[in-house]
Scaffold this motif. Structure first.
Motif, PDB file in Angstrom:
ATOM      1  N   GLU A 153      32.799  34.109  46.528  1.00  0.00           N
ATOM      2  CA  GLU A 153      33.950  34.474  47.351  1.00  0.00           C
ATOM      3  C   GLU A 153      34.863  33.273  47.564  1.00  0.00           C
ATOM      4  O   GLU A 153      35.659  33.234  48.501  1.00  0.00           O
ATOM      5  CB  GLU A 153      33.474  35.026  48.694  1.00  0.00           C
ATOM      6  CG  GLU A 153      32.663  36.316  48.563  1.00  0.00           C
ATOM      7  CD  GLU A 153      32.214  36.858  49.901  1.00  0.00           C
ATOM      8  OE1 GLU A 153      32.458  36.177  50.928  1.00  0.00           O
ATOM      9  OE2 GLU A 153      31.617  37.944  49.930  1.00  0.00           O
ATOM     10  N   SER A 184      44.291  37.085  41.404  1.00  0.00           N
ATOM     11  CA  SER A 184      43.967  37.924  42.558  1.00  0.00           C
ATOM     12  C   SER A 184      43.901  39.396  42.172  1.00  0.00           C
ATOM     13  O   SER A 184      43.004  40.130  42.615  1.00  0.00           O
ATOM     14  CB  SER A 184      44.998  37.710  43.673  1.00  0.00           C
ATOM     15  OG  SER A 184      46.311  37.975  43.199  1.00  0.00           O
ATOM     16  N   ALA A 185      44.832  39.860  41.324  1.00  0.00           N
ATOM     17  CA  ALA A 185      44.817  41.256  40.888  1.00  0.00           C
ATOM     18  C   ALA A 185      43.586  41.525  40.019  1.00  0.00           C
ATOM     19  O   ALA A 185      42.935  42.572  40.134  1.00  0.00           O
ATOM     20  CB  ALA A 185      46.085  41.573  40.107  1.00  0.00           C
ATOM     21  N   ARG A 187      40.728  39.975  40.162  1.00  0.00           N
ATOM     22  CA  ARG A 187      39.540  39.954  41.019  1.00  0.00           C
ATOM     23  C   ARG A 187      39.382  41.277  41.752  1.00  0.00           C
ATOM     24  O   ARG A 187      38.279  41.832  41.834  1.00  0.00           O
ATOM     25  CB  ARG A 187      39.666  38.803  42.021  1.00  0.00           C
ATOM     26  CG  ARG A 187      38.367  38.427  42.709  1.00  0.00           C
ATOM     27  CD  ARG A 187      38.597  37.244  43.617  1.00  0.00           C
ATOM     28  NE  ARG A 187      37.426  36.393  43.726  1.00  0.00           N
ATOM     29  CZ  ARG A 187      37.408  35.240  44.397  1.00  0.00           C
ATOM     30  NH1 ARG A 187      38.522  34.808  44.999  1.00  0.00           N
ATOM     31  NH2 ARG A 187      36.307  34.518  44.443  1.00  0.00           N
ATOM     32  N   ARG A 188      40.479  41.825  42.279  1.00  0.00           N
ATOM     33  CA  ARG A 188      40.411  43.106  42.984  1.00  0.00           C
ATOM     34  C   ARG A 188      40.011  44.226  42.032  1.00  0.00           C
ATOM     35  O   ARG A 188      39.208  45.092  42.370  1.00  0.00           O
ATOM     36  CB  ARG A 188      41.767  43.431  43.624  1.00  0.00           C
ATOM     37  CG  ARG A 188      42.116  42.581  44.832  1.00  0.00           C
ATOM     38  CD  ARG A 188      43.288  43.183  45.588  1.00  0.00           C
ATOM     39  NE  ARG A 188      44.480  43.287  44.737  1.00  0.00           N
ATOM     40  CZ  ARG A 188      45.402  42.331  44.619  1.00  0.00           C
ATOM     41  NH1 ARG A 188      45.262  41.195  45.294  1.00  0.00           N
ATOM     42  NH2 ARG A 188      46.450  42.502  43.840  1.00  0.00           N
ATOM     43  N   GLY A 191      36.200  44.173  41.238  1.00  0.00           N
ATOM     44  CA  GLY A 191      35.286  44.405  42.350  1.00  0.00           C
ATOM     45  C   GLY A 191      33.981  43.664  42.263  1.00  0.00           C
ATOM     46  O   GLY A 191      32.934  44.257  42.034  1.00  0.00           O
TER      47      GLY A 191
END
Length: 217
Positions: A153, A184-185, A187-188, A191
């Motif tokens: 994280e 960031s996109a 990583r989202r 999941g």
């Protein structure tokens, strides 16, 4: 050429303390893996992020070594098969790059490791890897960053420093160029799920301790 990390950025990276010096030979690689696993075990209860980073690095080192039957001795001459690098040279380069992704890797350092001139090395490297040395290093840094984003994280700014980029902006620019989306996109979208660290340490230790590591292309 390979100095992706600025001096200021490197001084901010907190992980150098538990990252051993870069291995060169097979014995060095095995010793480094054992040291990383020992460090990971010690960090489990107090710093899981640090433990994951140790495990990620140990995994990368182990994956860089592939068994092979006909491997030239490390103290033999540098034989360039069809203009490319010999298996032992490729193996050493992979181990070097994986162990130093968080710091500067120079073209001269890589050429010296293979006992070749810089110009000769650059040509041979491209034949063997299909891309220039700098491109390969950047691609491996991005691969390490993907592993960290899935397994930890850590904020993207720390991921960038741990993977050898000068800062988050530099990391994001190169990541988007290769992956087609921002870190960031990405990583989202993927999941990330928490790892079972103790199980990972146990399996990795058995692998490092019971299976002999051989060099290979």
């Amino acid at each position: 050429m390979f100095r992706e990390t600025s001096s200021a950025a490197k001084s901010q990276t907190p992980n150098a303390a538990f990252f051993p010096a870069a291995p060169v030979g097979l014995g060095d690689v095995q010793a480094t893996v054992v040291q990383l696993l020992t460090s990971a075990s010690g960090y489990l209860e107090r710093d899981q992020g640090a433990a994951r980073r140790c495990l990620n690095r140990a995994t990368s080192l182990l994956e860089s070594l592939k068994p092979a039957n006909d491997v030239e001795a490390e103290d033999g001459p540098a034989y360039l098969a069809r203009g490319g690098l010999a298996p032992w040279q490729i193996n050493r380069l992979k181990a070097l790059v994986e162990s130093q992704l968080a710091s500067a890797i120079t073209l001269e350092e890589m050429a010296d490791l293979c006992r070749l001139s810089v110009s000769h090395f650059a040509r041979a490297f491209k034949i063997s890897f299909g891309e220039p040395p700098h491109g390969y290093v950047v691609r491996r840094r991005i691969a390490r960053a993907r592993e960290m984003m899935l397994a930890t994280e850590e904020p993207l700014s720390q991921v960038a420093l741990d993977c050898g980029f000068a800062d988050q902006s530099h990391f994001s620019r190169l990541f988007r160029r290769q992956e087609g989306s921002s870190p960031s996109a990405w990583r989202r979208a993927h999941g990330a799920k928490p790892e079972t660290l103790k199980s990972t340490v146990s399996v990795a230790r058995r692998t490092a301790g019971s299976e002999p590591m051989q060099a290979g292309a």
